[in-house]
Design an enzyme around this catalytic site. Structure first.
Site, PDB file in Angstrom:
ATOM      1  CE  LYS A 230      -4.109  -1.830  -0.143  1.00  0.00           C
ATOM      2  NZ  LYS A 230      -5.069  -1.830   0.965  1.00  0.00           N
ATOM      3  NE  ARG A 265      -7.438  -8.856  -1.258  1.00  0.00           N
ATOM      4  CZ  ARG A 265      -6.994  -7.964  -2.130  1.00  0.00           C
ATOM      5  NH1 ARG A 265      -6.163  -6.996  -1.739  1.00  0.00           N
ATOM      6  NH2 ARG A 265      -7.382  -8.009  -3.395  1.00  0.00           N
TER       7      ARG A 265
END
Length: 288
Positions: A230, A265
């Site tokens: 991210k 994840r």
């Protein structure tokens, strides 16, 4: 750490140890690996690689939800996802589908998918307005579901991110959505929550959510953490290229698990699995 198992369509998933969900983006434009696995054949090859590397389950998606991503037409998303799901459900591992469209959910659950992973937390309705995402999940009495917090929508979530205390706002939202699905007859053991790292939140808010993850665990549901590659990790490390944030991603996944997340994840399965095995070995030694 003890945790209740996660009920999904075909599997009861043991959450007493952290589970690794491998990301399979069958898209041309995902923020990290867009275009790398954009057709069914390459998507399936990548999925097989993730399983060899130690993924416990796969999360298959056909629409990017990166900041600024445009919506994908229904028929296009179905064309991307359905062939991959149809084959992957034969492999004997839990299959999650990353979608917010009720029509895609229904099609994939009929093929045998086990989990619906929805960034909109089952708030969307079908194109004809007749069927909600929650309706689809309620009609499949065993499928698992991941309810995620997202501020606004992908097109503008980072243009106007959240303000104020993100932890309390995310907690209240997830509590309300979990109650909404429970009210429709979805059993507690089918529900997992995701606090939505990067979905309309600042770097500081994302870090607050990790530091105060225990406040989300008080809701009584397992947590999924999706830190992989991210932009917050890029801001912290100074690494602009998402695919080079492997070390930061592994560190964030391990920190999330240490603070109680039961599923991570990830794009980078092998290094994540290695890190978690070291952590588990140390825990086992200390408990002996």
């Amino acid at each position: 750490m003890t945790a209740a198992p996660w009920q999904t369509s075909r599997f009861v998933i043991d959450l007493s140890r952290p589970q690794v969900m491998g990301i399979v983006n069958v898209t041309p434009d995902s923020f990290s690996d867009g275009g790398a696995h954009a057709d069914a054949a390459s998507g399936l090859r990548h999925a097989e690689t993730l399983l060899r590397e130690g993924a416990d389950m796969l999360d298959i998606g056909g629409e990017s939800t990166r900041p600024g991503a445009p919506p994908v037409p229904l028929e296009e998303e179905l064309a991307r996802v359905v062939p991959v799901v149809r084959e992957a459900v034969r492999w004997g591992v839990p299959i999650s589908v990353d979608t917010y469209k009720p029509e895609v959910m229904a099609a994939c659950l009929e093929l045998g998918a086990d989990i619906i992973n929805d960034v909109w937390a089952l708030r969307r309705v079908s194109a004809d307005g007749r069927t909600g995402a929650l309706d689809v999940v309620a009609q499949h009495p065993r499928c698992g579901v991941v309810l995620m917090h997202m501020h606004r929508q992908p097109q503008d979530m980072q243009v106007q991110p959240m303000q104020g205390d993100a932890v309390s706002q995310v907690r209240d939202f997830l509590a309300a959505r979990a109650q909404a699905v429970r009210d429709r007859g979805v059993a507690r053991e089918r529900v997992v929550l995701d606090y939505g790292i990067g979905f309309g939140k600042t770097v500081e808010q994302n870090l607050d959510l990790l530091a105060r993850q225990q406040e989300l665990l008080t809701l009584g549901y397992p947590l999924l953490a999706g830190w992989s590659r991210k932009s917050t990790l890029g801001r912290i490390t100074g690494e602009d290229v998402a695919a080079r944030r492997v070390g930061a991603s592994v560190a964030a996944a391990l920190l999330a698990v240490q603070r109680g997340a039961r599923i991570v994840r990830v794009h980078d399965v092998a290094p994540t699995v290695q890190a978690l095995r070291v952590w588990q070995a140390l825990n086992a030694r200390e408990a002996a």
